[in-house]
Design a protein around this motif. Structure first.
Motif, short mmCIF file in Angstrom:
data_model
loop_
_atom_site.label_atom_id
_atom_site.label_comp_id
_atom_site.label_asym_id
_atom_site.label_seq_id
_atom_site.Cartn_x
_atom_site.Cartn_y
_atom_site.Cartn_z
N SER A 310 0.84 -1.21 0.00
CA SER A 310 0.00 0.00 0.00
C SER A 310 0.86 1.25 0.00
O SER A 310 0.55 2.24 -0.65
CB SER A 310 -0.92 -0.01 1.22
OG SER A 310 -1.76 -1.13 1.19
N LEU A 313 2.13 1.70 -3.49
CA LEU A 313 1.05 2.17 -4.36
C LEU A 313 0.73 3.63 -4.07
O LEU A 313 0.49 4.43 -4.98
CB LEU A 313 -0.19 1.30 -4.14
CG LEU A 313 -1.39 1.61 -5.04
CD1 LEU A 313 -1.01 1.42 -6.52
CD2 LEU A 313 -2.58 0.73 -4.67
N LEU A 314 0.76 4.03 -2.78
CA LEU A 314 0.49 5.41 -2.42
C LEU A 314 1.58 6.32 -2.97
O LEU A 314 1.31 7.42 -3.49
CB LEU A 314 0.39 5.55 -0.89
CG LEU A 314 0.15 6.95 -0.36
CD1 LEU A 314 -1.19 7.48 -0.85
CD2 LEU A 314 0.17 6.95 1.17
N ALA A 316 3.39 5.75 -5.63
CA ALA A 316 3.27 5.82 -7.09
C ALA A 316 2.12 6.72 -7.52
O ALA A 316 2.19 7.40 -8.55
CB ALA A 316 3.09 4.42 -7.65
N LEU A 317 1.02 6.73 -6.74
CA LEU A 317 -0.15 7.52 -7.12
C LEU A 317 -0.11 8.93 -6.54
O LEU A 317 -0.96 9.76 -6.89
CB LEU A 317 -1.43 6.82 -6.66
CG LEU A 317 -1.68 5.44 -7.28
CD1 LEU A 317 -2.97 4.84 -6.71
CD2 LEU A 317 -1.78 5.55 -8.80
N SER A 318 0.77 9.28 -5.61
CA SER A 318 0.79 10.60 -4.99
C SER A 318 1.31 11.66 -5.97
O SER A 318 2.14 11.37 -6.85
CB SER A 318 1.67 10.56 -3.74
OG SER A 318 1.76 11.84 -3.17
N TYR A 319 0.78 12.82 -5.80
CA TYR A 319 1.21 13.91 -6.68
C TYR A 319 2.63 14.36 -6.36
O TYR A 319 3.29 15.03 -7.15
CB TYR A 319 0.23 15.09 -6.56
CG TYR A 319 0.34 15.85 -5.27
CD1 TYR A 319 1.14 17.00 -5.17
CD2 TYR A 319 -0.34 15.43 -4.13
CE1 TYR A 319 1.24 17.68 -3.99
CE2 TYR A 319 -0.24 16.11 -2.95
CZ TYR A 319 0.54 17.25 -2.89
OH TYR A 319 0.64 17.94 -1.71
#
Length: 402
Positions: A310, A313-314, A316-319
């Protein structure tokens, strides 16, 4: 069902029409009763509401109040056209009649007039006069019928009394005279009186002979012999009693010793069995604890793997990953993200967030904001070039945002 003879009759009708007079006259002729009139309009605007309110008002009266609650309701109106009788077809009137706890007679119009209240009422009368006739019976006919029944009852009672009187006379004639009834008991009493003195004398002599024989047997030597026999029996009984007590005590002692041996053996076997059970339970508890530790370690490994996944994934997806690649996030004074240049006015204060911090900026007032193109041109398809001819151009700097 309608009451056979109501004490109070409630009438819902117009107080000025001929209907109320016809009802009162007919009740007076047949059987005078107490009548309560609830004056209402029977046609026109508001008549249906008044009729429904009158029905509900009669039902709301207390049974022991100053104004008595009617035992029967009559909703009456004279004849007329369909428009004149339309108030009794309204839903409010029909629902009030259907929910009435007091029996209700509908007497609206003539015999050929049919309204909806006729179907909700307990009884339909073709005319108001017929409604009054249905409400009470004829008093003169009741009095005549009561007189006939009273006369028939008296005749039946007299006939029964006469039959019982004749039966009593016949029984009196069949009974014998008092002298004849007492003759045989009198003879028996005389015979018993004559035989009583000899019987008493014979009974006295028999008892005297029996007492004489008993006194002859009661001498001093006989009494001493009886006392000696009693003492001997008492001594023998005491010896037998002591012997029985010793035997019983010995049997009980032997029995208790056997029970003690059995109890000791069973206690040892029970203790050994309990120790074996405790050992098995302890071994089972150790196995379960080991399985629980292994299961907990496996679950913790799975949870740590999920948390790590997680986090990846966080990230990779964070701005912030985008900011780390050289981009910046633009916010207005309220802290909202700015997505287009058209939404930024001249002189607007902005907040630029980079990967290593934030910088405040002001929009250039000399250069207007570039309007958003209505139909942005589609990028032309680039010709395919071999991979060897591609050149990687590194940007010198980020440049101005506006």
């Amino acid at each position: 069902l309608l009451p056979w003879l109501p004490e109070v009759i409630g009438v819902v009708t117009s107080p000025t029409g001929a209907v109320i007079r016809d009802i009162l006259h007919r009740l007076q002729d047949r059987f005078p009763r107490r009548v309560l009139v609830w004056p209402v309009k029977v046609q026109g605007d508001g008549s249906a509401e008044q009729v429904a309110a009158a029905i509900r008002g009669f039902n709301a009266l207390p049974e022991t109040g100053r104004i008595p609650r009617p035992d029967l309701l009559i909703v009456a109106r004279g004849g007329g056209s369909l428009e004149d009788l339309w108030s009794f077809n309204e839903e409010i009137v029909v629902r009030a009649a259907a929910s009435s706890l007091i029996p209700l007679i509908s007497a609206v119009g003539h015999e050929t007039d049919i309204t909806l209240i006729d179907f909700a009422a307990d009884k339909r009368a073709p005319t108001p006069t017929a409604a009054a006739e249905m409400a009470v019976p004829v008093r003169s006919e009741l009095l005549a019928e009561v007189s006939v029944l009273a006369r028939r009852t008296m005749i039946c009672w007299q006939r029964g009394q006469e039959g019982r009187r004749n039966e009593l006379r016949a029984a009196v004639r069949a009974l014998p005279a008092a002298g004849e009834l007492l003759a045989i008991p009198r003879q028996r009493a005389d015979a018993a009186t004559a035989a009583l003195p000899p019987g008493l004398r014979a009974n006295t002599h028999a008892h005297f002979r029996r007492f004489a024989g008993t006194s002859a047997r009661l001498t001093l030597r006989v009494l001493r012999g009886q006392v000696a026999q009693a003492n001997h029996r008492l001594t023998v009984s005491g010896e037998r009693l002591s012997h029985c007590a010793r035997s019983l005590l010995r049997q009980r002692r032997d029995r208790y010793l056997g029970l003690a041996v059995r109890l000791k053996a069973s206690r040892l076997s029970n203790a050994q069995a309990q120790r074996q059970i405790i050992a098995r339970e302890a071994e089972r508890t150790q196995r379960l604890a080991e399985r629980a530790r292994r299961a907990l370690a496996t679950a913790m490994q799975r949870l740590e793997a999920r948390v790590a996944h997680s986090g990846q994934l966080l990230g990779a997806l964070s701005y912030r990953g985008v900011l780390a690649r050289g981009f910046a996030l633009v916010r207005d004074e309220q802290g909202h993200a700015v997505h287009t240049a058209a939404s930024v006015g001249p002189g607007a204060r902005l907040d630029l967030e980079f990967s290593d911090g934030r910088v405040a900026a002001t929009a250039d007032a000399d250069r207007p904001a570039a309007p958003a193109p209505e139909n942005p041109p589609k990028p032309a398809a680039r010709e395919t070039k071999p991979a060897a001819s591609k050149r990687v151009v590194k940007p010198v700097g980020q440049g101005s945002l506006f």
